[in-house]
Design an enzyme around this catalytic site. Structure first.
Site, PDB file in Angstrom:
ATOM      1  N   HIS A 154      63.764  16.656  24.944  1.00 13.42           N
ATOM      2  CA  HIS A 154      63.377  16.059  26.248  1.00 13.42           C
ATOM      3  C   HIS A 154      61.906  16.373  26.482  1.00 13.42           C
ATOM      4  O   HIS A 154      61.545  17.503  26.784  1.00 13.42           O
ATOM      5  CB  HIS A 154      64.223  16.646  27.385  1.00 13.42           C
ATOM      6  CG  HIS A 154      63.888  16.090  28.738  1.00 13.42           C
ATOM      7  ND1 HIS A 154      64.851  15.704  29.638  1.00 13.42           N
ATOM      8  CD2 HIS A 154      62.711  15.854  29.363  1.00 13.42           C
ATOM      9  CE1 HIS A 154      64.283  15.257  30.741  1.00 13.42           C
ATOM     10  NE2 HIS A 154      62.976  15.348  30.602  1.00 13.42           N
TER      11      HIS A 154
ATOM     12  N   HIS B 240      57.924  14.794  27.957  1.00  9.01           N
ATOM     13  CA  HIS B 240      57.039  13.794  28.576  1.00  9.01           C
ATOM     14  C   HIS B 240      55.676  13.865  27.903  1.00  9.01           C
ATOM     15  O   HIS B 240      55.001  14.893  27.991  1.00  9.01           O
ATOM     16  CB  HIS B 240      56.873  14.068  30.075  1.00  9.01           C
ATOM     17  CG  HIS B 240      58.169  14.026  30.812  1.00  9.01           C
ATOM     18  ND1 HIS B 240      58.660  12.876  31.385  1.00  9.01           N
ATOM     19  CD2 HIS B 240      59.104  14.984  31.028  1.00  9.01           C
ATOM     20  CE1 HIS B 240      59.829  13.136  31.948  1.00  9.01           C
ATOM     21  NE2 HIS B 240      60.129  14.400  31.742  1.00  9.01           N
TER      22      HIS B 240
ATOM     23  N   LYS C 282      67.825   6.196  29.001  1.00  4.20           N
ATOM     24  CA  LYS C 282      67.680   7.214  30.035  1.00  4.20           C
ATOM     25  C   LYS C 282      68.046   6.680  31.409  1.00  4.20           C
ATOM     26  O   LYS C 282      67.536   5.650  31.842  1.00  4.20           O
ATOM     27  CB  LYS C 282      66.221   7.676  30.032  1.00  4.20           C
ATOM     28  CG  LYS C 282      65.851   8.644  31.124  1.00  4.20           C
ATOM     29  CD  LYS C 282      66.354  10.043  30.821  1.00  4.20           C
ATOM     30  CE  LYS C 282      66.209  10.937  32.030  1.00  4.20           C
ATOM     31  NZ  LYS C 282      65.515  12.164  31.752  1.00  4.20           N
TER      32      LYS C 282
ATOM     33  N   HIS D  89      69.173  12.111  34.135  1.00  2.00           N
ATOM     34  CA  HIS D  89      68.607  13.048  35.109  1.00  2.00           C
ATOM     35  C   HIS D  89      69.701  13.194  36.160  1.00  2.00           C
ATOM     36  O   HIS D  89      69.899  12.307  36.983  1.00  2.00           O
ATOM     37  CB  HIS D  89      67.311  12.504  35.729  1.00  2.00           C
ATOM     38  CG  HIS D  89      66.748  13.448  36.740  1.00  2.00           C
ATOM     39  ND1 HIS D  89      65.621  14.202  36.523  1.00  2.00           N
ATOM     40  CD2 HIS D  89      67.192  13.796  37.973  1.00  2.00           C
ATOM     41  CE1 HIS D  89      65.395  14.969  37.583  1.00  2.00           C
ATOM     42  NE2 HIS D  89      66.331  14.729  38.478  1.00  2.00           N
TER      43      HIS D  89
ATOM     44  N   HIS E 256      68.139  18.705  31.189  1.00  2.96           N
ATOM     45  CA  HIS E 256      67.656  19.834  31.991  1.00  2.96           C
ATOM     46  C   HIS E 256      68.700  20.355  32.970  1.00  2.96           C
ATOM     47  O   HIS E 256      68.536  20.307  34.177  1.00  2.96           O
ATOM     48  CB  HIS E 256      66.323  19.530  32.678  1.00  2.96           C
ATOM     49  CG  HIS E 256      66.203  18.185  33.369  1.00  2.96           C
ATOM     50  ND1 HIS E 256      67.191  17.647  34.132  1.00  2.96           N
ATOM     51  CD2 HIS E 256      65.179  17.298  33.415  1.00  2.96           C
ATOM     52  CE1 HIS E 256      66.786  16.484  34.624  1.00  2.96           C
ATOM     53  NE2 HIS E 256      65.572  16.241  34.185  1.00  2.96           N
TER      54      HIS E 256
ATOM     55  N   ASP F 153      61.420  19.565  28.570  1.00  7.15           N
ATOM     56  CA  ASP F 153      61.005  18.856  29.788  1.00  7.15           C
ATOM     57  C   ASP F 153      59.556  19.198  30.117  1.00  7.15           C
ATOM     58  O   ASP F 153      59.175  19.252  31.287  1.00  7.15           O
ATOM     59  CB  ASP F 153      61.933  19.176  30.965  1.00  7.15           C
ATOM     60  CG  ASP F 153      61.732  18.219  32.132  1.00  7.15           C
ATOM     61  OD1 ASP F 153      61.110  17.155  31.935  1.00  7.15           O
ATOM     62  OD2 ASP F 153      62.185  18.549  33.235  1.00  7.15           O
TER      63      ASP F 153
HETATM   64  N1  LIG Z   1      60.944  17.476  35.365  1.00  2.00           N
HETATM   65  C1  LIG Z   1      60.026  17.176  36.255  1.00  2.00           C
HETATM   66  O1  LIG Z   1      59.853  17.930  37.203  1.00  2.00           O
HETATM   67  N2  LIG Z   1      59.259  16.082  36.138  1.00  2.00           N
HETATM   68  C2  LIG Z   1      59.358  15.040  35.171  1.00  2.00           C
HETATM   69  C3  LIG Z   1      60.487  14.100  35.434  1.00  2.00           C
HETATM   70  C4  LIG Z   1      61.846  14.645  35.114  1.00  2.00           C
HETATM   71  O2  LIG Z   1      62.126  15.049  33.995  1.00  2.00           O
HETATM   72  O3  LIG Z   1      62.713  14.654  36.001  1.00  2.00           O
HETATM   73  C5  LIG Z   1      58.025  14.279  35.115  1.00  2.00           C
HETATM   74  O4  LIG Z   1      57.996  13.190  34.544  1.00  2.00           O
HETATM   75  O5  LIG Z   1      57.038  14.799  35.627  1.00  2.00           O
HETATM   76 ZN   LIG Z   2      61.775  15.306  32.214  1.00  4.33          ZN
HETATM   77 ZN   LIG Z   3      64.473  14.630  34.909  1.00  5.28          ZN
END
Ligand SMILES: NC(=O)N[C@@H](CC(=O)O)C(=O)O
Ligand SMILES: [Zn+2]
Ligand SMILES: [Zn+2]
Length: 347
Positions: free
Chosen positions: A13, A15, A99, A136, A174, A247
């Site tokens: 996971h 970003h 997702k 999520h 998460h 995450d």
């Molecule tokens: N985890 C987070 O707090 N933020 C994530 C989004 C997510 O995974 O929910 C993001 O894209 O910033």
């Molecule tokens: Zn995330």
């Molecule tokens: Zn998330």
């Protein structure tokens, strides 16, 4: 000197964002991980197979020279997503998962799903073709307390969905509560959960005691200590249903340090050192490989990586930057609030 050699880890996971931010952060992942599931919550989101193909190409383009890294692409489920396009994506080998963001639950989730009924045709197709759904798992109902949103999601959305469509493979991403851990453990099949590095380390005090600390704010928000302990027990148990999803979610400092700060913690750069520390504290270094390198690929039907990495425990703490500079701006690095002695050996 203490050391441990494990298969090269993956991040289930992640970003990476896009443009200058992507360029600024990707090296921290490709240095440490062989593969990662790439979150599709860009602006605009990665909705179609064509979007995912183009995004994958941008990621490969941004990869530092010589790094071997495989981005595993996902599609952002909307109420208007085409089930045929999802199937095409899976058949072509491009798409690893779809997702689900409940609309409004987290960063860039406004195009997400409001009415689960509208997503059923897509979910039914996914169940049929064996494509996992990553969720999520938080409700967005204003009446529900933010600390209860995961537990209420399980009860009111996830469990009914799984009863209706038991063949659908679901990754609860998460996981932040004992409720989530218990729910996953109670399932016989088709349910697994990823756990972040930071939720193994912080509880909600990190965000709120002695002043508001925006760099510990993420969603789902860190919970009470008993929940952190349940996450730790699950992560170090070796149970195949739990694996790492960092995450890691970079936001530039001005968007975190303001009156309405963004949710997200950036941890790609020091995650492996943090995790070795946690597993050592739990007397479970022998379970680290299962959590970071074996359970995830097994769940997604992939082979574990053949390459090995060695983590060594150094006398002197490893110096990680407190912030990284990207072309998009400065990003603060997750501070575990203890010195990190474990280091990933560079060959
Ligand atoms: N985890 C987070 O707090 N933020 C994530 C989004 C997510 O995974 O929910 C993001 O894209 O910033
Ligand atoms: Zn995330
Ligand atoms: Zn998330």
């Amino acid at each position: 000197m203490q050391s441990i050699t494990i298969r090269r880890p993956d991040d289930w996971h992640l970003h990476l964002r896009d443009g200058a931010m992507l360029e600024g952060v990707i090296g921290d992942t490709s240095r440490n991980f062989a593969r990662a599931i790439i979150m599709p919550n860009l602006v605009p989101p990665v909705v179609t197979t064509a979007d995912a193909k183009a995004y994958r190409a941008r990621i490969m383009e941004a990869l530092p020279n010589g790094d071997r890294f495989e981005p595993l692409m996902t599609l952002y489920l909307t109420e208007h997503t085409s089930a045929d396009d999802i199937e095409e994506g899976k058949k072509s080998g491009l798409i690893t998962a779809v997702k689900l963001y409940p609309a409004g639950a987290t960063t860039n989730s406004h195009s997400g799903v409001r009415d689960m009924e509208k997503a059923m045709p897509m979910l039914e197709r996914m169940a049929k073709i064996g494509l996992p759904l990553c969720v999520h798992g938080e409700v967005t109902t204003p009446e529900v307390d933010i600390f209860d949103r995961e537990a209420v999601f399980i009860e009111t959305v996830l469990d009914p969905l799984r009863k209706r469509l038991p063949e659908l493979k679901v990754t609860m991403e998460h996981v932040t509560t004992a409720d989530g851990i218990d729910y996953i453990k109670s399932s016989k099949a088709n349910l697994a959960g990823s756990i972040t590095t930071h939720h193994l380390i912080i509880n909600r005090n990190a965000i709120l005691v002695g002043g508001v600390r925006p760099h510990y704010y993420c969603l789902p928000v860190a919970k009470r200590e008993n929940h952190r302990l349940a996450l730790r027990a699950a992560a170090v148990s070796g149970d195949k249903r739990f694996f790492l999803g960092t995450d890691s979610a970079p936001h530039i400092d001005p968007l975190k340090e303001c009156a309405c700060g963004c949710a997200g913690i950036y941890s790609s750069i020091n995650t492996m050192s943090c995790l070795a520390h946690v597993f050592e504290q739990e007397g479970a270094l022998d379970k680290l490989e299962a959590f970071v390198s074996l359970n995830g690929p097994a769940w997604y039907g992939l082979s574990p990586n053949e390459e090995r990495v060695t983590l060594v425990k150094r006398e002197v703490p490893v110096a990680f930057p407190t912030k990284i500079e990207t072309g998009a701006g400065t990003v603060t690095v997750f501070d575990p609030m203890f010195p990190l002695h474990w280091d990933v050996e560079r060959s």
